[in-house]
Design a protein around this motif. Structure first.
Motif, PDB file in Angstrom:
ATOM      1  N   SER A  19       0.831  -1.205   0.000  1.00 14.13           N
ATOM      2  CA  SER A  19       0.000   0.000   0.000  1.00 14.13           C
ATOM      3  C   SER A  19       0.869   1.261   0.000  1.00 14.13           C
ATOM      4  O   SER A  19       0.591   2.222  -0.732  1.00 14.13           O
ATOM      5  CB  SER A  19      -0.923  -0.004   1.220  1.00 14.13           C
ATOM      6  OG  SER A  19      -1.684   1.185   1.276  1.00 14.13           O
ATOM      7  N   GLY A  20       1.928   1.262   0.809  1.00  7.85           N
ATOM      8  CA  GLY A  20       2.822   2.409   0.856  1.00  7.85           C
ATOM      9  C   GLY A  20       3.540   2.633  -0.460  1.00  7.85           C
ATOM     10  O   GLY A  20       3.686   3.774  -0.925  1.00  7.85           O
ATOM     11  N   ILE A  21       3.987   1.545  -1.080  1.00  7.93           N
ATOM     12  CA  ILE A  21       4.668   1.652  -2.373  1.00  7.93           C
ATOM     13  C   ILE A  21       3.709   2.169  -3.437  1.00  7.93           C
ATOM     14  O   ILE A  21       4.075   3.011  -4.267  1.00  7.93           O
ATOM     15  CB  ILE A  21       5.261   0.284  -2.776  1.00  7.93           C
ATOM     16  CG1 ILE A  21       6.383  -0.108  -1.811  1.00  7.93           C
ATOM     17  CG2 ILE A  21       5.782   0.326  -4.208  1.00  7.93           C
ATOM     18  CD1 ILE A  21       6.923  -1.506  -2.031  1.00  7.93           C
ATOM     19  N   ASP A  22       2.462   1.672  -3.416  1.00 10.21           N
ATOM     20  CA  ASP A  22       1.452   2.141  -4.377  1.00 10.21           C
ATOM     21  C   ASP A  22       1.277   3.652  -4.299  1.00 10.21           C
ATOM     22  O   ASP A  22       1.207   4.342  -5.317  1.00 10.21           O
ATOM     23  CB  ASP A  22       0.108   1.461  -4.104  1.00 10.21           C
ATOM     24  CG  ASP A  22       0.100  -0.004  -4.508  1.00 10.21           C
ATOM     25  OD1 ASP A  22       1.001  -0.400  -5.275  1.00 10.21           O
ATOM     26  OD2 ASP A  22      -0.790  -0.745  -4.056  1.00 10.21           O
ATOM     27  N   GLN A  23       1.186   4.166  -3.072  1.00 10.31           N
ATOM     28  CA  GLN A  23       0.996   5.606  -2.892  1.00 10.31           C
ATOM     29  C   GLN A  23       2.189   6.389  -3.421  1.00 10.31           C
ATOM     30  O   GLN A  23       2.028   7.432  -4.061  1.00 10.31           O
ATOM     31  CB  GLN A  23       0.759   5.919  -1.414  1.00 10.31           C
ATOM     32  CG  GLN A  23      -0.555   5.389  -0.872  1.00 10.31           C
ATOM     33  CD  GLN A  23      -0.702   5.635   0.618  1.00 10.31           C
ATOM     34  OE1 GLN A  23      -0.080   6.521   1.190  1.00 10.31           O
ATOM     35  NE2 GLN A  23      -1.528   4.842   1.270  1.00 10.31           N
ATOM     36  N   GLN A  24       3.403   5.882  -3.148  1.00 14.03           N
ATOM     37  CA  GLN A  24       4.607   6.560  -3.620  1.00 14.03           C
ATOM     38  C   GLN A  24       4.662   6.590  -5.141  1.00 14.03           C
ATOM     39  O   GLN A  24       4.930   7.637  -5.754  1.00 14.03           O
ATOM     40  CB  GLN A  24       5.852   5.866  -3.076  1.00 14.03           C
ATOM     41  CG  GLN A  24       7.163   6.475  -3.543  1.00 14.03           C
ATOM     42  CD  GLN A  24       7.376   7.885  -3.039  1.00 14.03           C
ATOM     43  OE1 GLN A  24       7.638   8.081  -1.863  1.00 14.03           O
ATOM     44  NE2 GLN A  24       7.267   8.879  -3.916  1.00 14.03           N
TER      45      GLN A  24
END
Length: 467
Positions: free
Chosen positions: A109-114
């Motif tokens: 999820s964090g990578i997707d946002q980045q």
């Protein structure tokens, strides 16, 4: 208890041995690089924190990343960057001792946002890949460990300050004698009421989605493919699809009730659940594992498509409601209670709530409102009711809405009477930072540290690195 003590002693002993070995290795690397510096310096161990080395390439990589993201460091970057990495090593070491974990779903999820942020900045996925000279898949793989470490550090920090509380008396005492120009500035805030209606989905569309999910189940049962492969290809849950639909270990209370009922009822990892309808759409679920009161499952989410005709009908209905509201046939609060589909605001007179780590409030800064709502609210005067508009809610579903700007508080210097929560957050943040700083200082004293001569004259934020 004896077994636990034995394990602890063995672990500490192992760490101490690694500290010595790593230190010797670091010295060897530094001497080797020093002697060969005139020829070619490939990399170099410049710090050792506990049993973790910090390479010169680590520092250069963070410097490059900071430049790309416009991050500025306090003080000399040549000193601030390695110290920041070193502090991160302290948190990661403690997180390992405390058995803190992050799930693959959280990392994804964090990578997707980045990556989504990068795509927006670049203009498109293709332009981003051209700029980075990498595919998005390669970026994701490169970011994985960094995002895992970031989230471990964040969870460790949250655990360290979880018991820090602040009383109203402490807030008043802190700001009592503070000069006016030292008070925080509160940007313009708004209070917004909302009524939503969900467009009706045709039964044929629901049947189409269910038939797709039945086909996925049949393909898994026949052994043609795996559940995780189908989730990556077809699931409409962006937070889990790239991870094969895996949610990670999750408690019942954070799941949709219908989803949780089926997920916690599964017993055979080889079987696929029946079709489950939740507030997000329709799912099929596969058990991975159970651990205590948590379950780890994969799921595939499919969302029925709302027709343009259904959206138009919902907008017409809401525009009619808005007309009656302007004619004062009933109040917005009454309409929200009886007509709104939004369960989060229906029982709160339609008033939207802004939830943060410090609690819930009805006040929003414009940038904190969902984009679709902020765009409409920005055109309204206090007391005005908008025309109906289409939006995507927090659950990813297409809905139609009308909003009322209930209140606008212009930007101003904070006061205890009007902005107590904001001032409380200021004091709470200060107390948490003080506890974190004290912990880091004590942790440095108790941790093996070796620093390259190039960094020993730095003016560090924390004392105790140089010995």
């Amino acid at each position: 208890m004896n077994d636990r003590k034995w394990y602890h002693d063995q672990r500490i002993g192992s760490v101490n041995r690694w500290v010595v070995l790593t230190a010797l290795f670091a010295v060897h690397c530094s001497l080797f690089v020093s002697s060969a510096r005139a020829q070619s310096v490939v990399d170099e161990v410049v710090w050792v924190v506990g049993d973790e080395p910090i390479l010169r390439s680590d520092i250069e990589q963070m410097r490059l990343q900071a430049a790309q993201e416009g991050v500025r460091f306090k003080g000399n970057p040549d000193c601030a960057i390695p110290e920041q990495i070193a502090v991160q090593k302290l948190f990661l070491h403690q997180a390992a001792i405390d058995s803190i974990e992050v799930t693959e779903a959280e990392i994804s999820s964090g990578i997707d946002q980045q990556i989504e942020y990068w795509i927006q900045m670049a203009g498109s996925r293709e332009k981003l890949e051209e700029y980075k000279k990498q595919t998005v898949s390669q970026m994701r793989a490169q970011l994985h460990d960094d995002f895992r470490d970031r989230q471990l550090v964040q969870k460790m920090r949250e655990k360290l300050v979880s018991d820090v509380k602040v009383t109203p008396a402490e807030v008043r005492r802190y700001f009592k004698d503070l000069p006016q120009d030292s008070l925080p500035f509160v940007p313009t805030e708004v209070e917004v009421q909302i009524i939503t209606q969900t467009p009706r989905i045709e039964i044929e569309e629901i049947n189409r989605v269910k038939d797709e999910l039945r086909d996925y189940t049949d393909r898994v049962n026949r052994g043609e493919t795996s559940f995780s492969t189908l989730a990556r290809l077809y699931s409409e849950d962006p937070g889990t699809a790239r991870n094969g639909g895996e949610l990670g270990y999750t408690g019942r209370s954070v799941l949709d009730p219908n989803f949780a009922s089926v997920a916690f009822g599964l017993t055979d990892p080889k079987k696929v659940s029946k079709i489950v309808e939740s507030e997000f759409g329709f799912h099929i679920i596969q058990l991975i594992d159970k651990r205590g009161d948590k379950v780890n499952v994969r799921h595939i989410l499919r969302k029925p498509v709302v027709s343009s005709e259904a959206i138009s009908q919902a907008i017409v209905r809401l525009d009619s409601v808005a007309t009656d509201l302007r004619a004062q046939k009933f109040t917005f609060e009454e309409a929200a209670a009886y007509l709104s589909d939004d369960k989060d605001t229906r029982n709160n007179q339609g008033l939207m709530a802004n939830t943060s780590e410090s609690g819930r409030t009805s006040k929003f800064r414009m940038q904190d409102l969902p984009q679709d709502i902020a765009r409409v609210v920005d055109t309204l005067k206090v007391g005005e009711i908008s025309q109906a508009f289409e939006m995507v809610n927090a659950r990813g579903k297409t809905v139609c809405a009308i909003v009322k700007l209930k209140k606008r508080i212009e930007g101003h210097k904070a006061t205890v009477t009007e902005d107590f929560q904001i001032l409380k957050d200021v004091v709470l943040s200060k107390m948490r930072n003080e506890k974190i700083n004290k912990w880091v200082t004590e942790k440095i004293k108790a941790t093996y540290v070796r620093i390259n001569e190039d960094f020993r004259d730095c003016d560090f934020e924390y004392q105790g690195w140089v010995r």
